[in-house]
Scaffold this motif. Structure first.
Motif, PDB file in Angstrom:
ATOM      1  N   ILE A  36       0.694  -1.075  -0.145  1.00 40.93           N
ATOM      2  CA  ILE A  36      -0.034  -0.125  -0.142  1.00 40.93           C
ATOM      3  C   ILE A  36       0.898   1.364  -0.036  1.00 40.93           C
ATOM      4  CG2 ILE A  36      -1.574   1.282   1.294  1.00 40.93           C
ATOM      5  CD1 ILE A  36      -2.803  -1.281   2.246  1.00 40.93           C
ATOM      6  N   VAL A  85      -6.624  -0.243  -3.048  1.00 42.00           N
ATOM      7  CA  VAL A  85      -5.638   0.529  -3.637  1.00 42.00           C
ATOM      8  C   VAL A  85      -4.913  -0.034  -4.848  1.00 42.00           C
ATOM      9  CG1 VAL A  85      -3.276   1.089  -2.826  1.00 42.00           C
ATOM     10  CG2 VAL A  85      -4.972   1.455  -1.181  1.00 42.00           C
ATOM     11  N   PRO A 133      -6.007   3.389  -6.691  1.00 40.57           N
ATOM     12  CA  PRO A 133      -5.499   4.243  -5.558  1.00 40.57           C
ATOM     13  C   PRO A 133      -6.101   5.603  -5.317  1.00 40.57           C
ATOM     14  CG  PRO A 133      -3.613   3.435  -6.855  1.00 40.57           C
ATOM     15  CD  PRO A 133      -4.910   3.282  -7.837  1.00 40.57           C
ATOM     16  N   ALA A 163      -5.474   6.614   3.546  1.00 39.38           N
ATOM     17  CA  ALA A 163      -5.638   5.333   3.539  1.00 39.38           C
ATOM     18  C   ALA A 163      -5.944   4.718   4.756  1.00 39.38           C
ATOM     19  CB  ALA A 163      -4.613   4.704   2.441  1.00 39.38           C
TER      20      ALA A 163
END
Length: 495
Positions: A339, A369, A373, A353
């Motif tokens: 990530i 993601v 994203p 996130a």
């Protein structure tokens, strides 16, 4: 009677008082004779005070002069305290409180140890007196400045901190009773030059922290008394070294001539700016802040893949804020490393996130993601900063010259993978321009923060971060549109 001061100390203290009186007199356009008439103090006494020859001025004398100058409560107090410093042997030092410290950061520093050490040492040693930290919005400029300021404070520097009204803060504001808050705000407005100081309906605190500029300062811009804020700050600091931080400042509004005057009045002053763009003035040290290091995991499922990378440590700390029960096991770190890499190590993107872990588990977050994203760039809990990230990046892109926006769009359109590297040769090929021109364009994009260095594929390359991609082609139709950022780059005309 004696003052307890050495001759040198007496001269310094009385000179500071005289400079303040002269500055106030010039600000309202009075001659010494006119001030004498208004205050009932003799011209000779006023002349001696302004020249620093009056070693122990009476309190009544200062009160009458303040009346003649029509000083407000704050300016009157500063004048009276200047006299008190002269009597106590402070030579300008006693106005500074021991709590003249930087604001308190909201989060620990992660992954910026080297940058903080270099920045603090350059400022502390005096090797650099004007440093501008630049980088994309949300990359951590304020947090780095807070760390550097804290290190200077620990070494004995008073820290004067001013946050621009629309800046995204990453700290607890200074106490409202800080006696220097208004003076620091005045100096910040002074540096913005004639006509640039924002007006305020009344003297007081700005919404969201920071002090509003005094109404008198707005009238001050461009007048014969431009020297007043630097003089007042010099009277407060004396001969001490100090750090002045202007956080989130718009460098386009700053006046270099006024900076020169400020530095002349305070030879021990260091100035640290955080900004989206450089000031581009003589003596400026440009400190480019890139996103946190987030290398491509060699094997995303491998044990501890990328666990030591700064971006992974930052992300894991934020994940633990949402899910305290998370443990740094192999699979968790593998998900976090992937990530962090896909979000290019951008701190505010990583924080956004992490907020999604309140509505999904970590494997699901990784799947989102990997697919898109941009979907997780809006912080679910922090509307003040997280949800404004794309807006701020889009504003940065709109400010770029058209050829730079065109190049960014072309680089995104030429991608074969979600986050490929590109090099100078790719820029030369896409633009049709010579190598020096390509190098200058890459440097400008780096300074703007809209590309970042990358060594994922064993060579020195660059990458367009996901937050910039999202702003170039937002799903909701906001930001930089295709019309604003064409997908092709026109080659340079033939010579």
């Amino acid at each position: 009677m004696t003052t307890g001061l050495s001759p040198e100390g007496t001269h310094t203290a009385t000179a500071a008082l005289g400079t303040l009186i002269r500055g106030h007199r010039l600000r309202i356009g009075l001659t010494q004779r006119e001030l004498a008439d208004l205050s009932t103090i003799s011209v000779r006494a006023i002349r001696d005070l302004e020249k620093g020859k009056a070693l122990r001025p009476r309190a009544d004398t200062i009160r009458l002069i303040a009346d003649g100058l029509r000083l407000g409560p704050r300016a009157r107090t500063a004048l009276e305290e200047s006299v008190s410093r002269g009597h106590q042997g402070g030579a300008g030092r006693h106005l500074l409180p021991e709590r003249c410290a930087p604001p308190v950061p909201l989060h620990p520093l992660i992954g910026r140890e080297a940058e903080a050490a270099i920045l603090a040492e350059e400022l502390r040693s005096g090797a650099e007196r004007l440093v501008t930290v630049v980088g994309l919005s949300g990359v951590g400029k304020t947090r780095l400045a807070l760390e550097a300021a804290a290190r200077l404070y620990e070494s004995g520097f008073p820290v004067l901190w001013h946050t621009a009204p629309d800046a995204v803060t990453d700290c607890l504001p200074a106490a409202d009773e800080d006696p220097l808050a208004d003076l620091v705000a005045d100096c910040a407005a002074y540096l913005q030059g004639a006509g640039a100081a924002p007006t305020a309906p009344a003297h007081g605190r700005r919404p969201g922290g920071g002090a509003a500029p005094a109404p008198a300062l707005t009238a001050l811009a461009g007048s014969a008394s431009d020297e007043l804020p630097p003089v007042a700050l010099a009277a407060a600091l004396g001969d001490r070294e100090a750090l002045l931080v202007l956080d989130g400042v718009d460098t386009a509004r700053l006046d270099f001539a006024r900076l020169t005057r400020l530095r002349r009045e305070l030879p021990g002053l260091r100035l640290l700016l955080t900004a989206d763009t450089p000031w581009n003035v003589p003596g400026e040290r440009l400190f480019l802040l890139a996103p946190l290091d987030a290398p491509l995991p060699a094997n995303p499922a491998a044990s501890g893949a990328g666990a030591d990378a700064p971006a992974v440590r930052f992300l894991f700390a934020r994940l633990r804020r949402v899910r305290p029960e998370l443990l740094p096991d192999e699979q968790t770190l593998a998900h976090a490393a992937w990530i962090a890499h896909r979000l290019d190590g951008h701190p505010l993107a990583l924080a956004a996130a992490a907020s999604w872990l309140s509505v999904c588990d970590l494997p699901t977050l990784r799947g989102i993601v990997e697919t898109d994203p941009a979907a997780v760039l809006d912080h679910l809990a922090d509307g003040h900063s997280g949800s404004r990230l794309r807006d701020r990046v889009a504003r940065t892109l709109r400010a770029l010259p058209p050829e730079q926006r065109d190049l960014l769009t072309a680089l995104c359109a030429a991608q074969d993978t979600p986050a490929p590297d590109f090099g100078l040769d790719d820029v030369v090929r896409l633009t049709g321009r010579p190598l020096p021109d390509g190098g200058r364009m890459v440097r400008a994009l780096l300074i703007g923060g809209v590309i970042r260095p990358s060594t994922d594929h064993g060579r020195s390359g660059f990458r367009v971060p996901c937050v910039v991609r999202a702003a170039l082609a937002p799903a909701d139709g906001t930001g930089v549109t295709a019309a604003e950022a064409p997908a092709a780059v026109a080659p340079a005309p033939a010579a």
